[in-house]
Design an enzyme around this catalytic site. Structure first.
Site, PDB file in Angstrom:
ATOM      1  N   SER A 139      40.053  39.007  33.660  1.00  7.89           N
ATOM      2  CA  SER A 139      40.833  37.536  34.310  1.00  7.89           C
ATOM      3  C   SER A 139      39.511  36.314  34.754  1.00  7.89           C
ATOM      4  CB  SER A 139      41.682  38.065  35.605  1.00  7.89           C
ATOM      5  OG  SER A 139      42.485  37.051  36.153  1.00  7.89           O
ATOM      6  N   TYR A 153      43.104  40.651  43.886  1.00  9.16           N
ATOM      7  CA  TYR A 153      42.913  40.688  42.722  1.00  9.16           C
ATOM      8  C   TYR A 153      41.821  40.236  41.968  1.00  9.16           C
ATOM      9  CZ  TYR A 153      45.403  39.561  37.835  1.00  9.16           C
ATOM     10  OH  TYR A 153      44.983  39.827  36.642  1.00  9.16           O
TER      11      TYR A 153
END
Length: 248
Positions: A139, A153
């Site tokens: 990401s 995350y």
């Protein structure tokens, strides 16, 4: 154009039941790949399989990648694999002060430890061809930018990048390439959780110069490219697919 094909290649896709994993499976099938669809929910995997070109030649493996003890039982009959698209992942939106050890363990187990354990199994059991390509879905969060409340995350996805770079060096002698794709906010069920309001999504969209959000198929296209022979000299790098959001 033959470089941009997956004809006669066997590709394993984790998280194939939805989102980016499902889109990756669909695109790879269109490009000629034979697929091994891996996921926890057999009904979702069945739905994905029904969407694939040449659906009868693909197989499903109902497996929780967090259960490393189940790898041998579920995957012992799997033949040699030419590529892995590691798309499985979960999100977690919580302010830093309220994160517990259990919260961190849950996210890291799926987003990092489970993925890495599967790669170790495939290598130890000589399931990966030479050459082969491994693509992790990381990401932009944690690697190039941050969002408030997204620290666990972000940390788990950053860990993938660090591991992938080291793997690329260690596995080069085996002709196994290892890369990461770094998506920005992508329009999948993952971004619509109880902890994320529509207003927050709108604010995120305003920070993307190119377009509101990426579509799953756009992330899948980057993954598929790295799986093809067109990327045969690309290893140890990160391909950013975020509509330039990391620049603002």
């Amino acid at each position: 154009m033959s470089l941009f094909t997956l004809d006669n290649k066997t590709i394993l896709v984790t998280g194939a039941g939805s989102g980016i994993g499902q889109a990756t499976a669909c695109l790879c099938a269109e490009m000629g790949a034979n697929l091994i669809l891996v996921g926890r929910d057999i009904e979702r995997l069945s739905k994905t399989k029904s969407m694939l070109v040449g659906k009868d030649k693909h197989i499903m493996v109902s497996l929780d990648i967090n259960d490393s003890a189940a790898f041998s039982e579920c995957m012992s009959d799997i033949s040699v694999i030419d590529g892995v698209a590691a798309c499985a992942g979960i999100a977690s939106m919580q302010p830093f002060n309220f994160i517990s050890q259990d919260d961190m363990q849950k996210v890291f187990q799926t987003n990092f430890f489970g993925q890495i354990s599967l790669m170790q199994y495939l290598l130890k059991k000589k399931k990966l061809n030479k050459p082969a390509s491994i693509v992790f879905v990381s990401s932009v969060d944690g690697n190039l930018k941050v969002h408030a409340g997204n620290s666990v995350y972000s940390a788990s996805k950053s860990a993938l990048v660090g591991m992938a770079r080291s793997m690329a060096v260690e596995l080069a002698a085996k002709k196994i390439r290892v890369n990461c794709v770094l998506p920005g906010t992508t329009d999948t069920p993952m971004i619509r959780t109880a902890n994320v309001t529509e207003e927050e999504l709108q604010n995120t969209a305003l920070q993307t110069p190119f377009r509101r959000f990426a579509e799953s198929r756009e992330i899948a296209a980057a993954i598929a490219f790295l799986l093809t022979d067109a990327a045969s000299y690309i290893s140890g790098t990160e391909l950013v697919v975020d509509g330039a959001s990391h620049l603002v």
